[in-house]
Design a protein around this motif. Structure first.
Motif, PDB file in Angstrom:
ATOM      1  N   ILE A 264       0.796  -1.295  -0.045  1.00 54.40           N
ATOM      2  CA  ILE A 264      -0.052   0.039  -0.009  1.00 54.40           C
ATOM      3  C   ILE A 264       0.888   1.254  -0.094  1.00 54.40           C
ATOM      4  CG2 ILE A 264      -1.653   1.409   1.187  1.00 54.40           C
ATOM      5  CD1 ILE A 264      -2.958  -1.070   2.286  1.00 54.40           C
ATOM      6  N   TYR A 265       0.622   1.994  -0.982  1.00 51.34           N
ATOM      7  CA  TYR A 265       1.394   3.383  -1.005  1.00 51.34           C
ATOM      8  C   TYR A 265       0.909   4.461  -0.067  1.00 51.34           C
ATOM      9  CZ  TYR A 265       2.987   1.419  -5.897  1.00 51.34           C
ATOM     10  OH  TYR A 265       3.356   1.008  -6.764  1.00 51.34           O
ATOM     11  N   PRO A 266       1.527   5.152   0.464  1.00 48.06           N
ATOM     12  CA  PRO A 266       2.863   5.151   0.827  1.00 48.06           C
ATOM     13  C   PRO A 266       3.419   4.433   2.172  1.00 48.06           C
ATOM     14  CG  PRO A 266       2.401   7.234   1.333  1.00 48.06           C
ATOM     15  CD  PRO A 266       1.120   6.576   1.166  1.00 48.06           C
ATOM     16  N   ASP A 268       3.923   1.042   2.992  1.00 44.75           N
ATOM     17  CA  ASP A 268       4.850  -0.137   2.906  1.00 44.75           C
ATOM     18  C   ASP A 268       6.095   0.347   2.377  1.00 44.75           C
ATOM     19  OD1 ASP A 268       6.146  -2.488   2.906  1.00 44.75           O
ATOM     20  OD2 ASP A 268       4.528  -3.373   1.329  1.00 44.75           O
ATOM     21  N   PRO A 269       7.193   0.541   3.301  1.00 47.63           N
ATOM     22  CA  PRO A 269       8.405   0.690   2.722  1.00 47.63           C
ATOM     23  C   PRO A 269       9.110  -0.182   1.751  1.00 47.63           C
ATOM     24  CG  PRO A 269       8.643   0.023   5.033  1.00 47.63           C
ATOM     25  CD  PRO A 269       7.050  -0.098   4.576  1.00 47.63           C
ATOM     26  N   ASP A 270       8.561  -1.540   1.641  1.00 50.77           N
ATOM     27  CA  ASP A 270       9.062  -2.467   0.747  1.00 50.77           C
ATOM     28  C   ASP A 270       8.858  -2.097  -0.648  1.00 50.77           C
ATOM     29  OD1 ASP A 270       9.873  -3.606   2.962  1.00 50.77           O
ATOM     30  OD2 ASP A 270       9.070  -5.508   2.713  1.00 50.77           O
ATOM     31  N   ILE A 271       7.802  -1.200  -0.760  1.00 48.56           N
ATOM     32  CA  ILE A 271       7.608  -1.014  -2.367  1.00 48.56           C
ATOM     33  C   ILE A 271       8.017   0.332  -2.666  1.00 48.56           C
ATOM     34  CG2 ILE A 271       5.690  -2.642  -2.346  1.00 48.56           C
ATOM     35  CD1 ILE A 271       3.797  -0.222  -2.053  1.00 48.56           C
ATOM     36  N   ASP A 272       8.773   1.103  -1.733  1.00 54.39           N
ATOM     37  CA  ASP A 272       9.374   2.104  -2.037  1.00 54.39           C
ATOM     38  C   ASP A 272      10.808   2.165  -2.298  1.00 54.39           C
ATOM     39  OD1 ASP A 272       9.931   4.977  -2.012  1.00 54.39           O
ATOM     40  OD2 ASP A 272      10.231   5.242   0.046  1.00 54.39           O
ATOM     41  N   VAL A 273      10.969   1.419  -3.618  1.00 58.55           N
ATOM     42  CA  VAL A 273      12.263   1.281  -3.976  1.00 58.55           C
ATOM     43  C   VAL A 273      12.661   2.362  -5.214  1.00 58.55           C
ATOM     44  CG1 VAL A 273      12.272  -1.108  -3.789  1.00 58.55           C
ATOM     45  CG2 VAL A 273      11.113  -0.157  -5.781  1.00 58.55           C
ATOM     46  N   GLY A 274      11.899   3.384  -5.442  1.00 59.44           N
ATOM     47  CA  GLY A 274      12.293   4.357  -6.599  1.00 59.44           C
ATOM     48  C   GLY A 274      13.233   5.187  -5.916  1.00 59.44           C
ATOM     49  N   PRO A 275      14.026   5.893  -6.776  1.00 57.54           N
ATOM     50  CA  PRO A 275      13.975   5.702  -8.140  1.00 57.54           C
ATOM     51  C   PRO A 275      14.391   4.747  -9.009  1.00 57.54           C
ATOM     52  CG  PRO A 275      15.747   7.343  -7.543  1.00 57.54           C
ATOM     53  CD  PRO A 275      15.132   6.689  -6.100  1.00 57.54           C
ATOM     54  N   LEU A 276      15.180   3.872  -8.353  1.00 53.64           N
ATOM     55  CA  LEU A 276      15.884   2.841  -8.887  1.00 53.64           C
ATOM     56  C   LEU A 276      14.873   1.924  -9.689  1.00 53.64           C
ATOM     57  CD1 LEU A 276      18.635   1.751  -9.379  1.00 53.64           C
ATOM     58  CD2 LEU A 276      18.370   0.212  -7.430  1.00 53.64           C
ATOM     59  N   PHE A 277      13.889   1.609  -9.113  1.00 53.72           N
ATOM     60  CA  PHE A 277      12.604   0.570  -9.598  1.00 53.72           C
ATOM     61  C   PHE A 277      11.396   1.214  -9.503  1.00 53.72           C
ATOM     62  CE2 PHE A 277      16.246  -2.395  -8.391  1.00 53.72           C
ATOM     63  CZ  PHE A 277      16.519  -2.802  -9.827  1.00 53.72           C
ATOM     64  N   LEU A 278      10.601   1.007 -10.423  1.00 53.72           N
ATOM     65  CA  LEU A 278       9.245   1.392 -10.367  1.00 53.72           C
ATOM     66  C   LEU A 278       8.448   0.045 -10.457  1.00 53.72           C
ATOM     67  CD1 LEU A 278       9.067   4.156 -13.048  1.00 53.72           C
ATOM     68  CD2 LEU A 278       9.457   4.420 -10.632  1.00 53.72           C
ATOM     69  N   SER A 386      -1.445  -0.811  -4.216  1.00 50.04           N
ATOM     70  CA  SER A 386      -2.673   0.229  -4.373  1.00 50.04           C
ATOM     71  C   SER A 386      -2.280   1.390  -3.287  1.00 50.04           C
ATOM     72  CB  SER A 386      -4.104  -0.454  -4.302  1.00 50.04           C
ATOM     73  OG  SER A 386      -4.204  -0.969  -3.113  1.00 50.04           O
ATOM     74  N   SER A 387      -3.268   2.355  -3.506  1.00 48.63           N
ATOM     75  CA  SER A 387      -3.132   3.210  -2.290  1.00 48.63           C
ATOM     76  C   SER A 387      -4.078   2.860  -1.286  1.00 48.63           C
ATOM     77  CB  SER A 387      -3.702   4.734  -2.858  1.00 48.63           C
ATOM     78  OG  SER A 387      -2.884   5.257  -3.799  1.00 48.63           O
ATOM     79  N   GLU A 388      -4.150   3.459  -0.289  1.00 47.98           N
ATOM     80  CA  GLU A 388      -5.063   3.108   1.065  1.00 47.98           C
ATOM     81  C   GLU A 388      -6.522   2.599   0.647  1.00 47.98           C
ATOM     82  OE1 GLU A 388      -5.965   1.264   3.650  1.00 47.98           O
ATOM     83  OE2 GLU A 388      -4.312   2.287   4.462  1.00 47.98           O
ATOM     84  N   GLU A 389      -7.026   1.620   0.751  1.00 46.79           N
ATOM     85  CA  GLU A 389      -8.375   1.316   0.559  1.00 46.79           C
ATOM     86  C   GLU A 389      -8.995   1.006   1.784  1.00 46.79           C
ATOM     87  OE1 GLU A 389      -8.300  -1.758  -2.480  1.00 46.79           O
ATOM     88  OE2 GLU A 389      -7.604  -0.445  -4.140  1.00 46.79           O
ATOM     89  N   ASN A 390      -8.292   0.796   2.944  1.00 45.26           N
ATOM     90  CA  ASN A 390      -9.196   0.459   4.311  1.00 45.26           C
ATOM     91  C   ASN A 390     -10.123  -0.736   4.128  1.00 45.26           C
ATOM     92  OD1 ASN A 390      -9.684   0.520   6.956  1.00 45.26           O
ATOM     93  ND2 ASN A 390     -11.217   2.290   6.689  1.00 45.26           N
TER      94      ASN A 390
END
Length: 481
Positions: A264-266, A268-278, A386-390
């Motif tokens: 879930i953006y933003p 979850d730090p595990d999917i914050d891999v920019g700017p190296l990967f999208l 995805s972004s937060e959907e609760n």
């Protein structure tokens, strides 16, 4: 045995709902003719508290949801409303974990992440400011009450079946494996010298030791080894800091955020891999529309092999760990991580010297890196982001997580993280029980139309690259439109 039969069996054993953390009874789910759950909350929403000696304030969900900012955080646990604003910075799991649930029902996340509820209750009690109004449902109105109650009933069943009790022999066998590999590597070096063949061989032994240490500290970090939190804490410090040379506090602060809000953006730090990967579907489009091109993302699935796999452990994790230790002044972690390097210099320094020992350490981390990268990324990168959907706890974990088929090798190679779905639903459950509860989880998912993804390990590895290639294509389309 089907899920429904398991649930009936648990009730026949006297398996009633255990008391809530705050000492109030849990909601009693009753099934209506239309298939929806009618939650009896009269006793829970009584509005009186003999312990506090005064009536509790009552709130609507709309009022709770307004308090979702960094400086104003309320959340709901078992219909009780807590103001955690001032407590957030003291929270052992990091302040961000609480902020991720601000303004929401955190009942299932709270139950999932805490082992010793009697201790946590002492911290929760002074934070209590009220409860949900009698007419309010127990969860936000966008959630399926039948699904939520079925999941909670499943958890109660697993508790009755002692699925949260650890087999200490299992874990100490893994610890013995790690220590044996460490000792064996030194003995081989002592007897055969530091030739290049010997160096390669001991590097492989140490790589296996490091990878298995990562899985064991993962168990202790989630409090799934010992019944008492303090023993898990001490064991994690020993394994993560002394055996692996990384900060336990850094890992906890990062990993618990991932667990409560995976993919879930933003949050979850595990999917914050920019700017190296999208990754995912939205981040590449966002970068593309803004004409952001730090790297040629069109080939990110190719440089994943050259950058992502070999540098995850020796560079990315290592630098993050060191940075957080020193900036946040984790003195215990600093001392124990220092002991990791001192041990290596004492053990291997006489054979390789200081510079050679440093090279050996980073050679081992370099070899371990693809192993850990594949195991940690195969369960989430190909799944929905995805972004937060609760959403409810079950749905949040299922859509963002997948399993890998069970085998003796897969269990050992992944540290049982091939059962990532079960691990995410029940983080404090010992990993040797995942395969026992998987059929019940699969049955519950089938009942509610949730896709339970289970795939071969090689396909899971390949899906990482295929997902990166798909995200790259989305970026290209947005960038050049």
């Amino acid at each position: 045995m089907k899920l429904e039969e398991k649930l009936e069996h648990s009730e026949s054993l006297g398996g009633r709902s255990p008391p809530c953390l705050d000492g109030m009874p849990q909601a009693n789910g009753k099934l209506k003719a239309n298939g929806k759950v009618e939650v009896s909350v009269k006793q829970e929403a009584d509005g009186k508290s003999s312990r506090l000696g005064k009536s509790l304030n009552t709130y609507t969900w709309q009022e709770v949801q307004r308090h979702n900012q960094g400086t104003d955080q309320w959340l709901v646990i078992n219909r009780k409303v807590y103001n955690v604003t001032d407590w957030a910075n003291k929270h052992p799991g990091g302040h961000r974990v609480l902020s991720h649930y601000a303004g929401e029902d955190a009942t299932d996340a709270f139950k999932a992440m805490h082992l010793d509820l009697s201790i946590v209750h002492l911290y929760l009690k002074p934070l209590l400011i009220g409860e949900l109004a009698l007419e309010e449902p127990s969860q936000e109105r966008n959630k399926n009450p039948q699904l939520v109650e079925d999941f909670r009933e499943l958890r109660r069943t697993l508790e009755t079946m002692n699925m949260f009790s650890a087999n200490l022999g299992f874990f100490f066998l893994h610890l013995a494996q790690i220590l044996t590999l460490e000792i064996l590597s030194w003995l081989i070096l002592y007897h055969f010298g530091s030739g290049w063949m010997v160096t390669i061989f001991i590097s492989i032994l140490l790589t296996v030791s490091q990878a298995q240490s990562a899985f064991l500290q993962h168990d202790t970090g989630h409090h799934s080894m010992f019944k008492k939190s303090k023993w898990n804490y001490l064991m994690q410090k020993f394994v993560m800091c002394h055996l692996k040379g990384l900060s336990a506090n850094w890992w906890n602060n990062r990993h618990f955020q991932h667990h409560v809000k995976p993919n879930i953006y933003p949050k979850d730090p595990d999917i914050d891999v920019g700017p190296l990967f999208l990754v995912g579907d939205t981040q590449p489009v966002k970068y593309g529309k803004k004409k952001i091109k730090y790297i040629d993302y069109e080939i990110q699935h190719l440089y994943f092999y050259m950058v992502g796999l070999p540098l995850l452990m020796p560079v990315y994790f290592n630098l993050q760990s060191m940075q957080e230790m020193y900036l946040r002044k984790y003195w215990t972690d600093i001392a124990l991580v220092s002991s990791f390097y001192i041990r290596y210099f004492i053990t291997f320094g006489p054979f390789y010297g200081i510079f050679g020992t440093v090279l050996l350490i980073y050679l081992v981390k370099f070899l371990e890196s693809p192993w850990i990268a594949y195991v940690t990324q195969m369960n989430h990168i190909p799944m929905k982001m995805s972004s937060e959907e609760n959403q409810d706890w079950l749905s949040t974990q299922i859509v963002s997580t997948c399993n890998v088929e069970q085998s003796f090798f897969n269990d050992w190679f992944t540290g049982h993280l091939n059962f990532q779905i079960e691990h995410h639903l029940f983080p404090t459950m010992p990993r040797h029980n995942y395969h026992k509860v998987a059929p019940l989880v699969r049955s519950l998912c089938a009942k509610h139309g949730l896709q339970y993804v289970n795939k071969p390990i090689l396909k899971a590895f390949g899906d990482i690259v295929r997902a990166l290639k798909k995200s790259a294509a989305l970026w290209v389309d947005a960038y050049y439109e």
